[in-house]
Structure formats: structure tokens, C-alpha cells
Design a protein around this motif. Structure first.
Motif, PDB file in Angstrom:
ATOM      1  N   ARG A   1       0.855  -1.186   0.000  1.00 12.96           N
ATOM      2  CA  ARG A   1       0.000   0.000   0.000  1.00 12.96           C
ATOM      3  C   ARG A   1       0.887   1.230   0.000  1.00 12.96           C
ATOM      4  O   ARG A   1       1.839   1.315   0.752  1.00 12.96           O
ATOM      5  N   ILE A   2       0.529   2.198  -0.833  1.00 16.70           N
ATOM      6  CA  ILE A   2       1.275   3.455  -0.912  1.00 16.70           C
ATOM      7  C   ILE A   2       0.292   4.581  -0.636  1.00 16.70           C
ATOM      8  O   ILE A   2      -0.767   4.665  -1.267  1.00 16.70           O
ATOM      9  N   LEU A   3       0.634   5.455   0.283  1.00 15.18           N
ATOM     10  CA  LEU A   3      -0.219   6.583   0.640  1.00 15.18           C
ATOM     11  C   LEU A   3       0.275   7.844  -0.046  1.00 15.18           C
ATOM     12  O   LEU A   3       1.468   8.155  -0.025  1.00 15.18           O
ATOM     13  N   TYR A   4      -0.659   8.574  -0.669  1.00 15.37           N
ATOM     14  CA  TYR A   4      -0.363   9.852  -1.325  1.00 15.37           C
ATOM     15  C   TYR A   4      -1.265  10.907  -0.694  1.00 15.37           C
ATOM     16  O   TYR A   4      -2.367  11.145  -1.167  1.00 15.37           O
ATOM     17  N   PRO A   5      -0.822  11.537   0.422  1.00 18.51           N
ATOM     18  CA  PRO A   5      -1.631  12.611   1.015  1.00 18.51           C
ATOM     19  C   PRO A   5      -1.493  13.877   0.181  1.00 18.51           C
ATOM     20  O   PRO A   5      -0.403  14.200  -0.293  1.00 18.51           O
ATOM     21  N   THR A   6      -2.600  14.589  -0.006  1.00 18.22           N
ATOM     22  CA  THR A   6      -2.579  15.750  -0.888  1.00 18.22           C
ATOM     23  C   THR A   6      -3.749  16.675  -0.594  1.00 18.22           C
ATOM     24  O   THR A   6      -4.733  16.261   0.013  1.00 18.22           O
ATOM     25  N   ALA A   7      -3.647  17.886  -1.038  1.00 19.56           N
ATOM     26  CA  ALA A   7      -4.802  18.776  -1.153  1.00 19.56           C
ATOM     27  C   ALA A   7      -5.195  18.661  -2.619  1.00 19.56           C
ATOM     28  O   ALA A   7      -4.422  19.034  -3.498  1.00 19.56           O
ATOM     29  N   LEU A   8      -6.331  18.074  -2.909  1.00 17.27           N
ATOM     30  CA  LEU A   8      -6.675  17.725  -4.291  1.00 17.27           C
ATOM     31  C   LEU A   8      -6.554  18.875  -5.276  1.00 17.27           C
ATOM     32  O   LEU A   8      -6.170  18.670  -6.414  1.00 17.27           O
ATOM     33  N   GLU A   9      -6.846  20.087  -4.836  1.00 14.78           N
ATOM     34  CA  GLU A   9      -6.761  21.200  -5.784  1.00 14.78           C
ATOM     35  C   GLU A   9      -5.330  21.447  -6.226  1.00 14.78           C
ATOM     36  O   GLU A   9      -5.086  22.065  -7.241  1.00 14.78           O
ATOM     37  N   ASN A  10      -4.365  20.920  -5.458  1.00 18.98           N
ATOM     38  CA  ASN A  10      -2.954  21.090  -5.817  1.00 18.98           C
ATOM     39  C   ASN A  10      -2.311  19.791  -6.289  1.00 18.98           C
ATOM     40  O   ASN A  10      -1.108  19.707  -6.421  1.00 18.98           O
ATOM     41  N   THR A  11      -3.117  18.766  -6.521  1.00 21.51           N
ATOM     42  CA  THR A  11      -2.574  17.467  -6.892  1.00 21.51           C
ATOM     43  C   THR A  11      -1.870  17.536  -8.238  1.00 21.51           C
ATOM     44  O   THR A  11      -2.414  18.034  -9.205  1.00 21.51           O
ATOM     45  N   ASN A  12      -0.679  17.016  -8.254  1.00 22.51           N
ATOM     46  CA  ASN A  12       0.102  16.927  -9.472  1.00 22.51           C
ATOM     47  C   ASN A  12      -0.262  15.599 -10.144  1.00 22.51           C
ATOM     48  O   ASN A  12       0.203  14.544  -9.727  1.00 22.51           O
ATOM     49  N   LEU A  13      -1.114  15.644 -11.167  1.00 23.52           N
ATOM     50  CA  LEU A  13      -1.568  14.415 -11.818  1.00 23.52           C
ATOM     51  C   LEU A  13      -0.420  13.651 -12.460  1.00 23.52           C
ATOM     52  O   LEU A  13      -0.433  12.425 -12.496  1.00 23.52           O
ATOM     53  N   PHE A  14       0.571  14.367 -12.960  1.00 22.40           N
ATOM     54  CA  PHE A  14       1.726  13.690 -13.541  1.00 22.40           C
ATOM     55  C   PHE A  14       2.444  12.872 -12.469  1.00 22.40           C
ATOM     56  O   PHE A  14       2.785  11.709 -12.683  1.00 22.40           O
ATOM     57  N   ALA A  15       2.672  13.472 -11.295  1.00 24.73           N
ATOM     58  CA  ALA A  15       3.341  12.759 -10.198  1.00 24.73           C
ATOM     59  C   ALA A  15       2.498  11.578  -9.742  1.00 24.73           C
ATOM     60  O   ALA A  15       3.027  10.492  -9.487  1.00 24.73           O
ATOM     61  N   LEU A  16       1.200  11.763  -9.654  1.00 26.12           N
ATOM     62  CA  LEU A  16       0.318  10.677  -9.244  1.00 26.12           C
ATOM     63  C   LEU A  16       0.325   9.545 -10.277  1.00 26.12           C
ATOM     64  O   LEU A  16       0.345   8.363  -9.928  1.00 26.12           O
ATOM     65  N   ALA A  17       0.356   9.880 -11.551  1.00 24.88           N
ATOM     66  CA  ALA A  17       0.439   8.861 -12.600  1.00 24.88           C
ATOM     67  C   ALA A  17       1.750   8.087 -12.511  1.00 24.88           C
ATOM     68  O   ALA A  17       1.772   6.866 -12.692  1.00 24.88           O
ATOM     69  N   ARG A  18       2.864   8.772 -12.215  1.00 28.01           N
ATOM     70  CA  ARG A  18       4.145   8.084 -12.041  1.00 28.01           C
ATOM     71  C   ARG A  18       4.100   7.180 -10.813  1.00 28.01           C
ATOM     72  O   ARG A  18       4.643   6.079 -10.819  1.00 28.01           O
TER      73      ARG A  18
END
Length: 135
Positions: free
Chosen positions: A54-71
Motif C-alpha cells: 500500500r502506498i499513501l499519497y496525502p494531498t490537497a486535491l486542488e494542488n494534486t500533481n496528476l503527472f506525479a500521481l500517474a508516475r
């Protein structure tokens, strides 16, 4: 670090330092993170490896970097790991747009092991512990 030195992943140990930015990561780790385009994994002294499930990616969605999330999903996919995206609003209510964001991310990212959650408080640490306990 030289631009010629390309790495798929950099893993560094952490100790902490005196100022806020480097307290949790250490000065060398922060310097590398600021000067390299490869992903950096910071590992504390007491970390035990039990595989990547399991990998956790905490974020404020309005600032989410979709490229980083895709990687991140690319990395998770290599291990068959679940990705938990935890939106932490930073205020006492969640907007209508924020409530719709998980569905939009699911459509955009198309990863079967994607869990999108909205935090119930604005405390990042409390939400991390709660998310870990929910597993």
C-alpha cells in the motif's frame, strides 16, 4: 548532481536537522530532492521493509500533481500495490467540487487498486494514522 546521472529511484536515509524543512528529511536528502528529477524515497533509521503493498499519497486535491500521481501509479503497478490518495481539505468543510474529485481521478488514472479518501480533519498526522488503521 550531474544531469548525466539518471536514476530510476534514489533512496536516502534520514536523520533530521535543525530547521523546519530539513527536520524530518535531513539536509542531504532535501538538497538531492531539490536538484534531481528522479523520485526520491526518504527512509528513517527504524524503517522495516515488508514489501510494498500500500502506498499513501496525502494531498490537497486542488494542488494534486496528476503527472506525479500517474508516475506513482506506475511504480505501484510494478509491485501490485494499492494506492491510497488521501485528500486533506485544510478547512472544516469539503466543497462539492472536492467530493466529485475522487470520481474524476478514477476516470483519469484508471488503476484498479486506487482508493480515494477525503480526510475528516485537517490534521495530516491524525489522518495518516487513521488511514493506516483502516487497512
Amino acid at each position: 548532481m550531474s544531469e548525466q546521472a539518471q536514476f530510476d529511484l534514489v533512496i536516502m536515509g534520514t536523520r533530521g536537522a535543525t530547521d523546519l524543512q530539513t527536520r524530518f528529511l535531513g539536509t542531504n536528502t532535501v538538497t538531492v530532492m531539490q536538484n534531481i528529477s528522479s523520485p526520491v524515497l526518504a527512509v528513517t533509521r527504524d524503517t522495516e521493509y515488508h514489501g510494498i503493498r500500500r502506498i499513501l499519497y496525502p494531498t490537497a486535491l486542488e494542488n494534486t500533481n496528476l503527472f506525479a500521481l500517474a508516475r506513482l501509479i506506475d511504480i505501484a503497478g510494478a509491485f501490485g500495490a494499492e494506492v491510497v490518495v488521501l485528500h486533506i481539505p485544510g478547512r472544516d468543510h469539503v466543497t462539492k467540487a472536492e467530493r466529485r474529485m475522487p470520481d474524476l481521478l478514477r476516470l483519469a488514472l484508471r488503476y484498479d487498486r486506487l482508493d480515494l479518501r477525503i480526510a475528516q480533519t485537517d490534521s495530516v498526522l491524525n489522518e495518516l494514522y487513521t488511514s493506516a488503521a483502516d487497512s
